[in-house]
Design a protein around this motif. Sequence first.
Motif, short mmCIF file in Angstrom:
data_model
loop_
_atom_site.label_atom_id
_atom_site.label_comp_id
_atom_site.label_asym_id
_atom_site.label_seq_id
_atom_site.Cartn_x
_atom_site.Cartn_y
_atom_site.Cartn_z
N ALA A 83 69.47 23.09 -69.84
CA ALA A 83 69.89 22.50 -71.07
C ALA A 83 71.19 22.20 -71.28
N ALA A 84 71.99 21.05 -71.13
CA ALA A 84 73.25 21.15 -70.79
C ALA A 84 73.74 19.38 -71.06
N ASP A 85 74.96 19.53 -71.80
CA ASP A 85 75.51 18.02 -72.37
C ASP A 85 76.79 17.83 -71.33
N LYS A 86 76.75 18.62 -70.16
CA LYS A 86 77.72 18.30 -68.92
C LYS A 86 77.10 18.81 -67.72
N ASN A 87 77.91 18.28 -66.65
CA ASN A 87 77.67 18.62 -65.17
C ASN A 87 77.48 19.81 -65.15
N VAL A 88 76.07 20.11 -64.25
CA VAL A 88 75.83 21.57 -63.74
C VAL A 88 75.60 21.48 -62.51
N ASP A 89 76.11 22.18 -61.61
CA ASP A 89 75.81 22.30 -60.31
C ASP A 89 74.45 22.60 -59.84
N LEU A 90 73.57 22.01 -59.45
CA LEU A 90 72.24 21.81 -59.36
C LEU A 90 71.75 22.49 -57.50
N ALA A 91 72.71 22.44 -56.74
CA ALA A 91 72.56 22.72 -55.43
C ALA A 91 71.63 24.08 -55.09
N ARG A 92 72.05 25.32 -55.86
CA ARG A 92 71.42 26.44 -55.53
C ARG A 92 69.86 26.40 -55.89
N PHE A 93 69.44 25.34 -56.58
CA PHE A 93 67.94 25.19 -57.02
C PHE A 93 67.07 24.15 -56.24
N ASP A 94 67.82 24.08 -55.06
CA ASP A 94 66.97 23.25 -53.90
C ASP A 94 65.60 23.74 -53.85
N GLY A 95 64.61 22.65 -53.95
CA GLY A 95 63.10 23.24 -53.64
C GLY A 95 62.40 23.67 -54.94
N LYS A 96 63.20 24.01 -56.05
CA LYS A 96 62.63 24.64 -57.19
C LYS A 96 62.04 23.47 -58.28
N ARG A 97 61.38 23.51 -59.04
CA ARG A 97 60.68 23.03 -60.20
C ARG A 97 61.88 22.82 -61.04
N VAL A 98 62.75 21.98 -61.54
CA VAL A 98 63.63 21.86 -62.65
C VAL A 98 63.70 20.66 -63.43
N ILE A 99 63.77 21.21 -64.95
CA ILE A 99 63.82 20.50 -66.03
C ILE A 99 65.24 20.32 -66.33
N VAL A 100 65.75 18.99 -66.49
CA VAL A 100 67.18 18.74 -66.83
C VAL A 100 66.97 17.96 -68.33
N THR A 101 67.78 18.51 -69.46
CA THR A 101 67.53 18.16 -70.77
C THR A 101 68.82 18.32 -71.58
N LYS A 102 68.84 18.00 -72.54
CA LYS A 102 70.12 18.00 -73.69
C LYS A 102 70.16 19.44 -74.20
N VAL A 103 71.38 19.83 -74.34
CA VAL A 103 71.43 21.13 -75.12
C VAL A 103 70.84 21.30 -76.12
N SER A 104 70.80 20.24 -77.09
CA SER A 104 70.20 20.46 -78.46
C SER A 104 68.80 20.57 -78.10
N ASP A 105 68.08 20.27 -77.06
CA ASP A 105 66.55 20.51 -76.84
C ASP A 105 66.38 22.03 -76.68
N GLY A 106 67.41 22.78 -75.97
CA GLY A 106 67.26 24.02 -75.80
C GLY A 106 67.38 25.01 -77.23
N ILE A 107 68.05 24.36 -78.29
CA ILE A 107 68.09 24.92 -79.64
C ILE A 107 66.62 24.67 -80.41
N HIS A 108 66.51 23.47 -80.21
CA HIS A 108 65.28 23.27 -81.19
C HIS A 108 63.93 22.97 -80.29
N LYS A 109 63.80 22.80 -79.21
CA LYS A 109 62.65 22.74 -78.61
C LYS A 109 62.45 23.67 -77.60
#
Length: 645
Positions: free
Chosen positions: A237-263
């Motif tokens: 849940a981020a509005d800026k770049n996040v390094d995703l390399a360590r999540f290789d092979g995992k199920r990943v949801i990428v969304t807005k930080v506001s969704d982390g607050i409200h959803k």
Amino acid sequence: MRISDLLNQEAIDLNAKVSSKMDAISHLVDLMDRSGSLSDKEAYRQGVLAREQEGSTGIGEGIAIPHAKVAAVKKPALASMRVNQGVDYDALDGEPAKLFFMIAAPEGGANVHLEALARLSKMLMDDQFREDLMQADSVSGFLGIIDRKEAELDAEVQKKESGKSSGEMTVDQQGYPVLAITACPTGIAHTYMAAESLEKKGQEMGCPVKVETQGAEGAKNVLTAEEIRQAECIIIAADKNVDLARFDGKRVIVTKVSDGIHKPEELIEKGLHGEVEIYHHIAGEETAEVKGEGLGRSIYKHLMNGVSHMLPFVIGGGILIALAFLFDDYSIDPSNFGKNTPLAAYLKTIGEFSFGMMLPVLAGFIAMSIADRPGLAVGFIAGMVAKAGCTFANPAGGDVNSGFLGALLAGFVAGYLVLLLKKLTAKIPRAMDGVRPMIIYPVVGILAAAVVTTFINPFMGIINTALTNALNSLNGTSKILLGMVTAGMQSTDMGGPINKASYVFATSQLSEGNFEIMAAVMAGGMIPPLAIALCTTFFKNRFTEKERQSGMVNYLLGLSFISEGAIPFAASDPLRVIPSCIAGSAIAGGLSMAFGCTLRAPHGGVFVIPTIGHPFLYMGAILIGSVVGCVILAVLKKPLQKMGK
């Protein structure tokens, strides 16, 4: 550092009376200034407004946390107010804001205050805590509620640490089914509120969630390799770049930080039981796109990324070229004007180097915005092919002039071609992953983008040549009308899409030798703050004391071609301010065209006046436009006394 160290009684107002978002910000800034934390109140306010342009800090649930991290802050501080009747603050849930905490963070120096700010953000996610603050009957009681809640959180942390040291089995050791990362551009408030929301909802659902916060003080509560291995899903849940390399092979949801607050419940439920794509990391890639972004917004974002990276080259090169003409001697050799003297020749040569990078940089960073780092080189080369005007009949170029439009399209072609290559090569063996960024993207991508750009160059050349010829053929009324329209667009949304569309169009014409449009547009952009500054000076009874003080700053902003200085006035009274500014800008732009003023540098305001063609007439156009805007605004705005204020 505790919250009470950042918030003193002088910076709290429990009975604030404000009628708009701009009023709320102004009142909070005044409260902040009382704490002695600001070296430049207006500069801090502009920083807060700039943050609001990125997205409202009205996070919902009746809370707003406006903030800025700027050099105008001498020491970290908080200001707070309560608006019992509520005020429209463009909150994410559409509800009025009642409880405000404004954050002032210094641009550099130690960040010992950030832990307290993070703690406050988490505390505000507690419904009972917010209710207690709304019911506080005194400032001391308000501070007491904060102190007690902070002490409660500290006790919880100590208990958790004590449990770990005593050898009790913790969730950290058992593993988390869902992990998360939260991050926002400033890393001050939303990062921690999203984290608290996800953790709290996870506890309610019986699904513990560990959240890594990537805030202004760096990454905290960092996810371990073992936790990632055991997790079923990771939420970003981020509005800026996040390094995703360590999540290789995992199920990943990428969304807005506001969704982390409200959803949070929706995200956790999807992470546990929904269809979530498995992320496959590719060497050279670091980020993923936020899902659900509209096509129009996405294209605009990519274009603005290219334009923002291009402008330093255009501004630097344009000003150096303009200085070359200023310092040269026309009488030596009129045909070589700009390079007759050694100084002029050097300035013009360096300026041309910088200016010549405009189109490749535009295309390169559009492509990078679309496809991340693999798109950069592909976009650069596509932009150079467009700039050279290469065709299949003449690969060396020179036959057509696809110009700015060609480079713009080349950037999008390059970016989406790289995305296509990513999808086509997604199934290759993992052992060959290194081949993709090192060979496939640069070799196949550059060749494919060059071929497509070469193919479309003749068509873009026809369009660009027709547009250039049409603009060059304008004279008299048509020319003046063009100046009025493009300059007037500068005042419609003060730095918004319409304003930027006008500016980008004028910038694109610099490479085609149409310097008059840029002069008209810069004149139009200088008018809004100047007209407002004049009106607050000569028609004082139309404005409050705070507005008159802000109006003085607008003289400098207007002369510097920073139209955003008019935003606070336009936001608080759009029906009067915006039409007045549009009229003044249109007049200034039309006069600039009528006077034949030219501008080779796309920025600088009065600081580049000596390089402008017909500088005295140009200053006259700006003065007349400013006065027209000022007078219209004065007529439209009634004196405050007549409004009962």
